[in-house]
Design a protein around this motif. Structure first.
Motif, PDB file in Angstrom:
ATOM      1  N   ASN A 198      -3.848   7.245   3.701  1.00 60.40           N
ATOM      2  CA  ASN A 198      -3.192   6.158   2.986  1.00 60.40           C
ATOM      3  C   ASN A 198      -2.988   5.019   3.963  1.00 60.40           C
ATOM      4  N   GLY A 254       1.880   2.493   1.916  1.00 59.97           N
ATOM      5  CA  GLY A 254       2.471   2.844   0.625  1.00 59.97           C
ATOM      6  C   GLY A 254       2.922   4.288   0.585  1.00 59.97           C
ATOM      7  N   VAL A 297       0.327   1.765  -3.996  1.00 66.52           N
ATOM      8  CA  VAL A 297      -0.247   2.507  -2.872  1.00 66.52           C
ATOM      9  C   VAL A 297      -1.641   1.968  -2.587  1.00 66.52           C
ATOM     10  N   LEU A 298      -2.147   2.282  -1.380  1.00 62.71           N
ATOM     11  CA  LEU A 298      -3.456   1.779  -0.969  1.00 62.71           C
ATOM     12  C   LEU A 298      -4.211   2.857  -0.175  1.00 62.71           C
ATOM     13  N   PHE A 330      -6.359   0.120  -4.618  1.00 63.03           N
ATOM     14  CA  PHE A 330      -5.051  -0.486  -4.902  1.00 63.03           C
ATOM     15  C   PHE A 330      -4.591   0.057  -6.247  1.00 63.03           C
ATOM     16  N   GLU A 346       8.304  -1.291   1.452  1.00 57.97           N
ATOM     17  CA  GLU A 346       6.972  -0.679   1.497  1.00 57.97           C
ATOM     18  C   GLU A 346       6.093  -1.195   0.362  1.00 57.97           C
ATOM     19  N   ASN A 347       6.671  -1.357  -0.823  1.00 54.57           N
ATOM     20  CA  ASN A 347       5.904  -1.965  -1.909  1.00 54.57           C
ATOM     21  C   ASN A 347       5.436  -3.364  -1.530  1.00 54.57           C
ATOM     22  N   VAL A 355       2.460  -3.086   0.807  1.00 55.79           N
ATOM     23  CA  VAL A 355       1.201  -2.781   0.120  1.00 55.79           C
ATOM     24  C   VAL A 355       0.574  -4.059  -0.423  1.00 55.79           C
TER      25      VAL A 355
END
Length: 387
Positions: free
Chosen positions: A29, A32, A42-43, A186, A276-277, A280
């Motif tokens: 990852n 994310g 998330v990525l 993504f 964290e969002n 991303v």
């Protein structure tokens, strides 16, 4: 590990040919962590490492499963006996795949299955999700179910949540099933909207070095569950469906919002998810703009948030990050659910020998630490049939 060898091992075990061979990859990852069960972003990137399964149906309801990475024994159970946690160990994942399809209303036959996987176990690279996704894709195609991949990912998540008992989000399963070669995925985990974001590291003169700390982690333990429960409590206290809905600009605005929470632990958990969002989305913007070198500080900030706010790092991960940065890396962070596993390092190829030597020396200087392992990650295709 070619499809032919997996099929040959199946035939030697069961005395007949498999109906096919399928594989599903592990993942890293980029950014994310612990946002997926908060309806966030998330990525991930699929790895070349994969779980490969040879499968054939049976008409007597018996299930026989075998792993090249196991103790050599064939595990047997019946479809009729399937219930949450009725099968333990690695065999719980194919059992969970059968169980969740039956719970979803599909007639499920017995099967013979042989697994061979090169996804490192316990390294935070989604070895369990890879296995479960490979089995679900095989069953979907053998039974002609036609389940769309985002839905298949949700079923895999349910199997791990309700059958295995691990309170994971949906990122790992979606990455394994939906990633494409040469791109990061993504993913909006609320509505499963997804976009493939090109990730051409070589063209940018960069590599992603993966450092396996050799510290095993697990998702079915209490630490992971407590953090998820803490996030859910924070969302409830803030009056939102999930922490994804907390849109704070940062700085004082975020501090004011966090002050509404009664406990420091809840404030820290919430700050990690909100920031964290944002990381991303920042990372996606950088990839879209072709500014891959600028991704480094975003990764490093993500690690600091895991370490200081979400408290899911460990001394080995911190040492790998700090040592890699000191040796010239552009950025580094722990990847996966935490408490060990792997660290990803964004760097120029020329820096890789120095980074690996420095991290190895740092580990050797500590009593009781396992020697780290290293490999470079390239974005690989998602799950598919091999033969």
């Amino acid at each position: 590990m070619e499809a032919a060898s997996v099929a040959e091992e199946f035939a030697a075990l069961y005395g007949r040919e498999p109906e096919g061979v399928w594989q599903a990859p592990g993942r890293i990852n980029l950014i994310g962590e612990h946002t997926d069960y908060n309806d966030g972003f998330v990525l991930p990137v699929a790895l070349p490492h994969a779980a490969r399964v040879a499968v054939a149906r049976r008409d007597d309801g018996l299930v026989r499963v075998h792993s090249s990475q196991g103790d050599g024994a064939v595990v047997e159970f019946t479809v009729d006996s399937l219930a949450p946690r009725s099968v333990a160990g690695w065999a719980a994942y194919p059992a969970g795949a059968l169980w969740v399809l039956r719970e979803d209303g599909h007639p499920v036959p017995g099967i013979d299955l042989h697994l061979d996987s090169d996804v490192p176990f316990g390294a935070g690279l989604s070895s369990s999700a890879a296995l479960q996704c490979a089995v679900l894709l095989a069953l979907d195609e053998l039974l002609g179910l036609g389940i769309e991949r985002p839905r298949l990912a949700r079923l895999a998540q349910r199997a791990e949540n309700d059958y295995v008992g691990a309170p994971v989000g949906v990122m790992d399963q979606t990455a394994s099933l939906c990633c494409t070669e040469g791109a990061a995925l993504f993913l909006d985990t609320r509505d499963m909207a997804q976009r493939q974001v090109p990730l051409d590291l070589a063209a940018a003169g960069l590599v992603l070095l993966v450092v396996d700390t050799r510290v095993e982690h697990g998702h079915a333990d209490g630490a992971y569950r407590r953090r998820r429960e803490g996030c859910e409590r924070s969302a409830d206290l803030l009056g939102v469906k999930a922490l994804r809905d907390v849109e704070a600009a940062g700085g004082r605005e975020l501090d004011v919002l966090l002050a509404r929470l009664p406990e420091e632990e809840l404030r820290r958990l919430t700050r990690h998810v909100v920031t964290e969002n944002a990381r991303v989305r920042e990372a996606v913007g950088l990839l879209d703009a072709g500014e891959l070198r600028s991704l480094g500080p975003v990764l490093t900030a993500g690690h600091a948030s895991q370490r200081d706010d979400f408290a899911i790092s460990c001394p080995q991960s911190d040492a790998a990050v700090d040592t890699a940065l000191a040796a010239g890396a552009l950025g580094a962070r722990q990847t996966g659910g935490g408490f060990g596993g792997c660290v990803i390092v964004l760097t120029e190829p020329a820096q890789v020998p120095g980074i690996t030597a420095a991290v190895t020396a740092a580990y050797a200087a500590q009593d009781g630490w396992n020697a780290p392992a290293f490999f470079t990650a390239t974005p690989a295709p998602g799950a598919r049939r091999l033969r």
